[in-house]
Design a protein around this motif. Structure first.
Motif, PDB file in Angstrom:
ATOM      1  N   GLY A 107      13.786 -10.840 -11.098  1.00 29.37           N
ATOM      2  CA  GLY A 107      14.642 -10.335 -10.041  1.00 29.37           C
ATOM      3  C   GLY A 107      15.890 -11.171  -9.938  1.00 29.37           C
ATOM      4  N   ARG A 108      16.982 -10.560  -9.454  1.00 33.04           N
ATOM      5  CA  ARG A 108      18.203 -11.335  -9.226  1.00 33.04           C
ATOM      6  C   ARG A 108      19.192 -10.572  -8.367  1.00 33.04           C
ATOM      7  NH1 ARG A 108      22.976 -10.609 -12.297  1.00 33.04           N
ATOM      8  NH2 ARG A 108      22.775  -9.126 -14.037  1.00 33.04           N
ATOM      9  N   PHE A 109      20.161 -11.318  -7.868  1.00 38.92           N
ATOM     10  CA  PHE A 109      21.280 -10.811  -7.082  1.00 38.92           C
ATOM     11  C   PHE A 109      22.325 -10.297  -8.069  1.00 38.92           C
ATOM     12  CE2 PHE A 109      24.931 -12.195  -4.110  1.00 38.92           C
ATOM     13  CZ  PHE A 109      24.925 -10.991  -3.434  1.00 38.92           C
ATOM     14  N   ILE A 110      22.657  -8.999  -7.988  1.00 40.57           N
ATOM     15  CA  ILE A 110      23.540  -8.375  -8.974  1.00 40.57           C
ATOM     16  C   ILE A 110      24.969  -8.355  -8.420  1.00 40.57           C
ATOM     17  CG2 ILE A 110      23.827  -6.424 -10.541  1.00 40.57           C
ATOM     18  CD1 ILE A 110      21.073  -7.655 -10.789  1.00 40.57           C
ATOM     19  N   THR A 111      25.666  -9.463  -8.540  1.00 41.95           N
ATOM     20  CA  THR A 111      27.022  -9.538  -7.987  1.00 41.95           C
ATOM     21  C   THR A 111      27.992  -8.609  -8.714  1.00 41.95           C
ATOM     22  OG1 THR A 111      27.455 -11.448  -9.422  1.00 41.95           O
ATOM     23  CG2 THR A 111      26.727 -11.899  -7.177  1.00 41.95           C
ATOM     24  N   GLU A 112      27.694  -8.300  -9.975  1.00 40.52           N
ATOM     25  CA  GLU A 112      28.609  -7.451 -10.737  1.00 40.52           C
ATOM     26  C   GLU A 112      28.460  -5.968 -10.379  1.00 40.52           C
ATOM     27  OE1 GLU A 112      25.095  -8.209 -13.659  1.00 40.52           O
ATOM     28  OE2 GLU A 112      26.007  -9.115 -11.880  1.00 40.52           O
ATOM     29  N   ARG A 113      27.485  -5.602  -9.522  1.00 40.26           N
ATOM     30  CA  ARG A 113      27.307  -4.194  -9.131  1.00 40.26           C
ATOM     31  C   ARG A 113      27.159  -4.108  -7.617  1.00 40.26           C
ATOM     32  NH1 ARG A 113      26.406   1.041  -7.425  1.00 40.26           N
ATOM     33  NH2 ARG A 113      24.675   0.100  -6.322  1.00 40.26           N
ATOM     34  N   LYS A 114      28.230  -4.478  -6.890  1.00 42.98           N
ATOM     35  CA  LYS A 114      28.288  -4.289  -5.439  1.00 42.98           C
ATOM     36  C   LYS A 114      27.168  -5.005  -4.695  1.00 42.98           C
ATOM     37  CE  LYS A 114      31.772  -1.479  -6.048  1.00 42.98           C
ATOM     38  NZ  LYS A 114      33.156  -1.915  -5.751  1.00 42.98           N
ATOM     39  N   ASP A 115      26.719  -6.157  -5.230  1.00 46.74           N
ATOM     40  CA  ASP A 115      25.748  -7.013  -4.527  1.00 46.74           C
ATOM     41  C   ASP A 115      24.368  -6.386  -4.380  1.00 46.74           C
ATOM     42  OD1 ASP A 115      27.768  -8.836  -4.294  1.00 46.74           O
ATOM     43  OD2 ASP A 115      28.156  -8.489  -2.171  1.00 46.74           O
ATOM     44  N   ASP A 116      23.940  -5.577  -5.322  1.00 52.12           N
ATOM     45  CA  ASP A 116      22.538  -5.135  -5.321  1.00 52.12           C
ATOM     46  C   ASP A 116      21.614  -6.348  -5.449  1.00 52.12           C
ATOM     47  OD1 ASP A 116      23.469  -2.527  -5.424  1.00 52.12           O
ATOM     48  OD2 ASP A 116      22.892  -2.184  -7.516  1.00 52.12           O
ATOM     49  N   PHE A 117      20.381  -6.197  -4.983  1.00 50.44           N
ATOM     50  CA  PHE A 117      19.307  -7.089  -5.400  1.00 50.44           C
ATOM     51  C   PHE A 117      18.269  -6.201  -6.079  1.00 50.44           C
ATOM     52  CE2 PHE A 117      16.250 -10.261  -5.869  1.00 50.44           C
ATOM     53  CZ  PHE A 117      16.826 -11.501  -5.562  1.00 50.44           C
ATOM     54  N   ALA A 118      17.948  -6.543  -7.321  1.00 52.02           N
ATOM     55  CA  ALA A 118      17.004  -5.731  -8.098  1.00 52.02           C
ATOM     56  C   ALA A 118      15.852  -6.602  -8.574  1.00 52.02           C
ATOM     57  CB  ALA A 118      17.713  -5.091  -9.291  1.00 52.02           C
ATOM     58  N   TRP A 119      14.653  -6.010  -8.658  1.00 51.22           N
ATOM     59  CA  TRP A 119      13.481  -6.747  -9.128  1.00 51.22           C
ATOM     60  C   TRP A 119      12.514  -5.792  -9.818  1.00 51.22           C
ATOM     61  CZ3 TRP A 119      14.436  -5.067  -4.316  1.00 51.22           C
ATOM     62  CH2 TRP A 119      13.401  -4.525  -3.533  1.00 51.22           C
ATOM     63  N   GLU A 120      11.662  -6.358 -10.668  1.00 55.81           N
ATOM     64  CA  GLU A 120      10.781  -5.522 -11.486  1.00 55.81           C
ATOM     65  C   GLU A 120       9.595  -6.338 -11.988  1.00 55.81           C
ATOM     66  OE1 GLU A 120      12.277  -4.477 -15.432  1.00 55.81           O
ATOM     67  OE2 GLU A 120      13.791  -6.058 -15.271  1.00 55.81           O
ATOM     68  N   ASN A 121       8.604  -5.614 -12.502  1.00 52.80           N
ATOM     69  CA  ASN A 121       7.537  -6.226 -13.299  1.00 52.80           C
ATOM     70  C   ASN A 121       7.354  -5.388 -14.558  1.00 52.80           C
ATOM     71  OD1 ASN A 121       6.086  -3.967 -12.496  1.00 52.80           O
ATOM     72  ND2 ASN A 121       4.575  -5.096 -11.305  1.00 52.80           N
ATOM     73  N   ASP A 122       6.222  -5.482 -15.182  1.00 52.93           N
ATOM     74  CA  ASP A 122       5.971  -4.741 -16.410  1.00 52.93           C
ATOM     75  C   ASP A 122       5.564  -3.291 -16.161  1.00 52.93           C
ATOM     76  OD1 ASP A 122       3.749  -5.884 -15.211  1.00 52.93           O
ATOM     77  OD2 ASP A 122       2.617  -6.081 -17.057  1.00 52.93           O
ATOM     78  N   ARG A 123       5.622  -2.845 -14.900  1.00 54.73           N
ATOM     79  CA  ARG A 123       5.221  -1.478 -14.559  1.00 54.73           C
ATOM     80  C   ARG A 123       6.305  -0.706 -13.795  1.00 54.73           C
ATOM     81  NH1 ARG A 123       1.583   0.765 -17.252  1.00 54.73           N
ATOM     82  NH2 ARG A 123       1.604   2.306 -15.592  1.00 54.73           N
ATOM     83  N   VAL A 124       6.979  -1.360 -12.861  1.00 57.18           N
ATOM     84  CA  VAL A 124       7.866  -0.678 -11.920  1.00 57.18           C
ATOM     85  C   VAL A 124       9.126  -1.511 -11.690  1.00 57.18           C
ATOM     86  CG1 VAL A 124       6.067   0.619 -10.699  1.00 57.18           C
ATOM     87  CG2 VAL A 124       6.590  -1.735 -10.005  1.00 57.18           C
ATOM     88  N   ALA A 125      10.136  -0.881 -11.067  1.00 54.31           N
ATOM     89  CA  ALA A 125      11.378  -1.590 -10.734  1.00 54.31           C
ATOM     90  C   ALA A 125      11.922  -1.060  -9.409  1.00 54.31           C
ATOM     91  CB  ALA A 125      12.407  -1.420 -11.845  1.00 54.31           C
ATOM     92  N   PHE A 126      12.624  -1.931  -8.682  1.00 55.10           N
ATOM     93  CA  PHE A 126      13.167  -1.600  -7.370  1.00 55.10           C
ATOM     94  C   PHE A 126      14.565  -2.213  -7.227  1.00 55.10           C
ATOM     95  CE2 PHE A 126       8.610  -2.153  -7.103  1.00 55.10           C
ATOM     96  CZ  PHE A 126       8.164  -1.055  -6.377  1.00 55.10           C
ATOM     97  N   ARG A 127      15.314  -1.680  -6.280  1.00 51.41           N
ATOM     98  CA  ARG A 127      16.537  -2.372  -5.864  1.00 51.41           C
ATOM     99  C   ARG A 127      16.823  -2.060  -4.402  1.00 51.41           C
ATOM    100  NH1 ARG A 127      22.043   0.377  -8.332  1.00 51.41           N
ATOM    101  NH2 ARG A 127      21.473   2.561  -7.993  1.00 51.41           N
ATOM    102  N   ILE A 128      17.641  -2.920  -3.825  1.00 56.05           N
ATOM    103  CA  ILE A 128      18.057  -2.746  -2.435  1.00 56.05           C
ATOM    104  C   ILE A 128      19.530  -3.131  -2.363  1.00 56.05           C
ATOM    105  CG2 ILE A 128      17.465  -5.055  -1.558  1.00 56.05           C
ATOM    106  CD1 ILE A 128      16.031  -3.470   0.777  1.00 56.05           C
ATOM    107  N   TYR A 129      20.269  -2.486  -1.472  1.00 55.07           N
ATOM    108  CA  TYR A 129      21.726  -2.549  -1.521  1.00 55.07           C
ATOM    109  C   TYR A 129      22.287  -3.697  -0.682  1.00 55.07           C
ATOM    110  CZ  TYR A 129      20.928   2.100  -3.404  1.00 55.07           C
ATOM    111  OH  TYR A 129      20.467   3.159  -4.150  1.00 55.07           O
TER     112      TYR A 129
END
Length: 384
Positions: free
Chosen positions: A105-127
């Protein structure tokens, strides 16, 4: 040398031998079904080992397996354990080990400050905050449908931002086809006083607490929110374990008063049905089947509440979008409960996709049932 000194030396020698050979641990599955689950042991219980604090976990085949010390002082490792089976492990100290990560997971500063996280099955993000000026506030949870055990967040963002390929289309690993808007999306929580949701804005601050290889945990803080003329703070802590379809959410409000709250799954039409159930122990689960479309196919979104709920209802509201000024109507299935001061609420939200392990609604319902039962029947861990 007197007898007391001899006894002390012998005891110290025996203890040293014991430490060098490690601590033996058994993990028992009390359930009638197989489980792939994270084992947690407080590091306080490992004090008999030397003080290096670098632990290795060896399975009963004598092979070292991936493990992690969490930010809150737990040794964790995965157990793939059959129904009623007991497995043995040894915990030793040793040199620092590196394992391929199964979470990220990490803070995605290059895409409007998303925070995205995942494992080997699923992925999520929050704005995050930078998106508000572009699209207005969006406080809900977004899910990315993935059909690979590889970690894809960085790749998808890089390719999308660089114009190589959009993550809104499936190029063999999955896609982002979930719509959030001004809703709770796939399972966020909000105050629900007088049967009316009060949605906060995008998160204002973020802190990554740990990042694999088996668990990623981070905390988001929000601007203060006002409900019934009372203003208080809000924060959420998320964690995700390898192998799970769910991410864990711990919701906190800095309030001195009891507050009615609701976690919700957005419904695409008001008349859509959702499936809910309570176990004998009171755990509540909700499943909503997304309307099937050509791009994504069948997706099933779910929330699980170990502490139960007071009620499960449908709720519909109309807003004026702050940017385009269009009138929008949104519906949710809501799990409603009470939030008490200094008592954070922990629950789980996640999904299953027909293209990655869940071909039917029944197959995902079975998974939710097993996940819920596992919460009620923890693995039995003994340090010998």
């Amino acid at each position: 040398m007197n007898m007391k000194k001899i006894y002390f030396l012998i005891s110290a020698f025996v203890l040293l031998l014991s430490c060098n050979s490690g601590l033996n641990i058994t993990v028992e599955n009390p359930s009638e079904f197989d489980r792939l689950e994270m084992v947690e042991i407080s590091t306080d219980k490992l004090m008999k080992l030397p003080a290096e604090k670098i632990y290795m976990v060896v399975d009963q085949k004598g092979e070292m397996i991936p493990s992690q010390i969490t930010y809150d002082g737990k040794l964790i490792f995965q157990a793939d354990i059959k129904a009623k089976e007991t497995l043995s492990y040894t915990v030793k100290t040793g040199a620092q080990q590196t394992f391929p990560p199964k979470v990220y997971g990490r803070f995605i500063t290059e895409r409007k400050d998303d925070f995205a996280w995942e494992n080997d099955r699923v992925a999520f993000r929050i704005y995050g905050p930078a998106l508000i000026a572009v699209d207005g506030p969006s406080n809900g949870l977004d899910v990315w449908y993935k059909k690979t055990s590889n970690l894809i967040i960085d790749k998808w963002y890089k390719d999308d931002i660089g114009g190589v390929q959009s993550y809104h289309d499936d190029h063999g690993e999955g896609l982002d086809d979930y719509k959030v808007g001004r809703t709770l999306g796939a399972g966020m929580m909000a105050p629900f006083e007088k049967d009316s949701l009060t949605l906060n804005e995008n998160f204002a601050g973020q802190e990554l607490l740990e990042n694999g290889p088996l668990r990623t945990t981070f905390r988001l803080t929000y601007k203060d929110i006002t409900v019934n003329d009372k203003t208080f703070g809000e924060k959420r802590t998320f964690s995700i374990d390898a192998g799970s379809q769910f991410t864990k959410v711990t919701q906190e409000y800095d309030t001195r008063d009891t507050l009615t709250v609701a976690a919700g799954l957005v419904k695409r039409t008001e008349d859509d049905e959702a499936y809910s159930a309570y176990t004998e122990s009171g755990t509540a689960a909700i499943i909503y089947e997304e309307p099937e479309n050509e791009k994504a196919g069948k997706v099933y979104v779910s929330m699980i509440f170990p502490a139960g709920l007071e009620r499960i209802i449908s709720n519909t509201y109309t807003i004026i979008h702050p940017k385009n000024k269009n009138e929008e109507t949104h519906s949710h299935v809501l799990g409603v409960t009470s939030y008490y001061p200094d008592q954070p609420i922990t629950y789980y939200t996640g999904y299953g996709w027909e293209k990655f392990g869940f071909p039917t609604l029944d197959s995902f319902q079975n998974y939710v049932g097993y996940f819920t039962k596992a919460l009620e029947e923890p693995l039995i861990i003994k340090i010998l």
